[in-house]
Design a protein around this motif. Structure first.
Motif, PDB file in Angstrom:
ATOM      1  N   TRP B 119      12.432  82.280  68.536  1.00 49.09           N
ATOM      2  CA  TRP B 119      13.222  81.384  67.682  1.00 49.09           C
ATOM      3  C   TRP B 119      12.472  81.057  66.384  1.00 49.09           C
ATOM      4  O   TRP B 119      12.910  80.195  65.619  1.00 49.09           O
ATOM      5  CB  TRP B 119      13.551  80.104  68.462  1.00 49.09           C
ATOM      6  N   SER B 120      11.356  81.764  66.159  1.00 49.45           N
ATOM      7  CA  SER B 120      10.508  81.379  65.003  1.00 49.45           C
ATOM      8  C   SER B 120      11.218  81.587  63.668  1.00 49.45           C
ATOM      9  O   SER B 120      10.865  80.960  62.682  1.00 49.45           O
ATOM     10  CB  SER B 120       9.190  82.156  65.030  1.00 49.45           C
ATOM     11  N   THR B 122      14.355  80.936  63.182  1.00 48.69           N
ATOM     12  CA  THR B 122      15.522  80.042  63.121  1.00 48.69           C
ATOM     13  C   THR B 122      15.528  79.307  61.780  1.00 48.69           C
ATOM     14  O   THR B 122      14.476  78.844  61.330  1.00 48.69           O
ATOM     15  CB  THR B 122      15.441  79.004  64.272  1.00 48.69           C
ATOM     16  N   GLU B 124      15.504  76.727  58.882  1.00 50.05           N
ATOM     17  CA  GLU B 124      14.846  75.417  58.794  1.00 50.05           C
ATOM     18  C   GLU B 124      15.800  74.269  59.170  1.00 50.05           C
ATOM     19  O   GLU B 124      15.421  73.346  59.885  1.00 50.05           O
ATOM     20  CB  GLU B 124      14.331  75.229  57.356  1.00 50.05           C
ATOM     21  N   LEU B 127      16.018  74.085  62.814  1.00 49.92           N
ATOM     22  CA  LEU B 127      14.742  73.661  63.410  1.00 49.92           C
ATOM     23  C   LEU B 127      14.535  72.161  63.216  1.00 49.92           C
ATOM     24  O   LEU B 127      13.920  71.501  64.033  1.00 49.92           O
ATOM     25  CB  LEU B 127      13.566  74.411  62.758  1.00 49.92           C
ATOM     26  N   LEU B 128      15.036  71.675  62.092  1.00 47.47           N
ATOM     27  CA  LEU B 128      14.812  70.263  61.768  1.00 47.47           C
ATOM     28  C   LEU B 128      16.035  69.402  62.045  1.00 47.47           C
ATOM     29  O   LEU B 128      16.117  68.272  61.589  1.00 47.47           O
ATOM     30  CB  LEU B 128      14.390  70.121  60.295  1.00 47.47           C
ATOM     31  N   LEU B 136      11.370  68.015  70.144  1.00 49.27           N
ATOM     32  CA  LEU B 136       9.962  68.109  69.739  1.00 49.27           C
ATOM     33  C   LEU B 136       9.227  66.779  69.974  1.00 49.27           C
ATOM     34  O   LEU B 136       8.128  66.751  70.532  1.00 49.27           O
ATOM     35  CB  LEU B 136       9.925  68.507  68.260  1.00 49.27           C
ATOM     36  N   THR B 137       9.862  65.708  69.547  1.00 47.01           N
ATOM     37  CA  THR B 137       9.237  64.392  69.721  1.00 47.01           C
ATOM     38  C   THR B 137       9.026  64.070  71.196  1.00 47.01           C
ATOM     39  O   THR B 137       7.958  63.585  71.584  1.00 47.01           O
ATOM     40  CB  THR B 137      10.122  63.294  69.073  1.00 47.01           C
ATOM     41  N   VAL B 186       4.303  72.360  74.278  1.00 47.93           N
ATOM     42  CA  VAL B 186       5.338  71.995  73.304  1.00 47.93           C
ATOM     43  C   VAL B 186       6.187  73.230  72.979  1.00 47.93           C
ATOM     44  O   VAL B 186       7.409  73.160  72.884  1.00 47.93           O
ATOM     45  CB  VAL B 186       4.706  71.386  72.024  1.00 47.93           C
ATOM     46  N   ARG B 187       5.521  74.375  72.830  1.00 48.87           N
ATOM     47  CA  ARG B 187       6.229  75.624  72.551  1.00 48.87           C
ATOM     48  C   ARG B 187       7.254  75.921  73.650  1.00 48.87           C
ATOM     49  O   ARG B 187       8.374  76.328  73.389  1.00 48.87           O
ATOM     50  CB  ARG B 187       5.235  76.797  72.472  1.00 48.87           C
ATOM     51  N   LEU B 190      10.326  73.788  73.290  1.00 42.30           N
ATOM     52  CA  LEU B 190      11.151  74.243  72.170  1.00 42.30           C
ATOM     53  C   LEU B 190      11.870  75.536  72.543  1.00 42.30           C
ATOM     54  O   LEU B 190      13.032  75.737  72.199  1.00 42.30           O
ATOM     55  CB  LEU B 190      10.292  74.453  70.918  1.00 42.30           C
ATOM     56  N   THR B 191      11.162  76.426  73.252  1.00 44.07           N
ATOM     57  CA  THR B 191      11.775  77.695  73.636  1.00 44.07           C
ATOM     58  C   THR B 191      12.952  77.453  74.581  1.00 44.07           C
ATOM     59  O   THR B 191      14.013  78.056  74.426  1.00 44.07           O
ATOM     60  CB  THR B 191      10.723  78.620  74.302  1.00 44.07           C
TER      61      THR B 191
END
Lengths: 83, 198
Positions: B119-120, B122, B124, B127-128, B136-137, B186-187, B190-191
């Motif tokens: 997903w790198s 993806t 912005e 992602l945000l 993420l948090t 964390v990765r 997210l994955t």
């Protein structure tokens, strides 16, 4: 080198601190391993996103009221030590 | 005498202006770090107070070999991690479920499509997005404290591995291991999020 070896070295790889002789076999594995390529890219992106997210989420500094309270507390403490 | 040593000498002599200088130099940074570890305003405030009291009490033990900032990092991390000791997030085994697993030959175990999930690239905006940031948090909040502390010092504050080790009172090898495991955990979160969403 297998996936386990490569993933164990990813942090060093991103910091470019992997020894040259190890680097060669690491990159050979990476070139042929789809899961490790995906892992590397998403690991790197995670590092960036986590840093950006925390920078945004952490307070820029101590709230003014808290600072005033701390200042008063420290001054009182300083005076108490002097007396 | 260095500026740092001079500041502490002024503090020792009861010079009130030293408090102001110390606060200007460190209050915000100490608070940010304390908040980063404790994730709580009230706890962070107590940590800051503890840190400055420790500086008062122990300034004589500051030898001037290291920078005052390193000493402050060390005291802050010590106070923040102590405050959280014994709480739920101090359990270090909780990361295991988010670390990669391997077959006997050292290759990754698991569903091939999931292992290939990348997903790198993806956009912005995605992602945000609010949802992604929440994932993420939660992932960072859920890290054991000593892992989150290392992640913040290294990846957010930009300290070197050696400086982080000095701040958390641990070896460089241990810092590197924690940092790596924290990022991997964390990765993984997210994955799961992005792969599930695709």
């Amino acid at each position: 080198m297998n996936c386990k070896d490569v993933i164990a070295l990813l942090a060093d790889y991103l910091e470019m601190t992997v020894a040259p002789e190890t680097l060669l076999s690491l990159e050979e594995h990476l070139a042929e391993c789809g899961p490790c390529q995906a892992y590397l890219r998403t690991y790197r992106r995670t590092r960036e996103l986590a840093a950006a997210s925390e920078r945004a989420a952490l307070p820029s500094g101590m709230p003014a009221e808290m600072k005033a309270h701390l200042r008063a507390f420290l001054l009182a403490r300083l005076l108490a030590e002097e007396s | 005498m260095s500026d740092d040593a001079d500041l502490l000498a002024r503090l020792a002599s009861g010079d009130a202006s030293a408090i102001e200088a110390l606060m200007q130099g460190y209050a915000d940074k100490v608070y940010r770090l304390a908040y980063g570890v404790t994730r709580n305003e009230a706890d962070a405030q107590e940590v800051v107070q503890d840190v400055f009291v420790t500086v008062f009490r122990k300034h004589a033990s500051f030898e001037g070999r290291a920078a005052l900032s390193s000493w402050m990092y060390r005291i802050t991390m010590n106070a923040a991690l102590n405050k959280r000791r014994g709480m739920r997030h101090d359990v270090e085994t909780s990361l295991e479920a988010d670390l990669p697993t391997y077959l006997a030959d050292g290759h990754r175990a698991g569903d091939r499509a999931y292992l290939l999930a990348d997903w790198s690239g993806t956009p912005e905006a995605e992602l945000l997005s609010r949802e992604s940031r929440a994932v993420l948090t939660r992932a960072i909040d859920g890290l054991p404290d000593r892992y989150r502390a290392v992640l913040i010092l290294r990846d957010v504050e930009g300290l070197s591995n050696e400086e982080v080790a000095a701040a958390v009172g641990d070896t460089v090898a241990s810092v590197k291991s924690r940092l790596h495991r924290a990022r991997m955990a964390v990765r993984e979160r997210l994955t799961r999020h992005f792969h599930g969403a695709s």
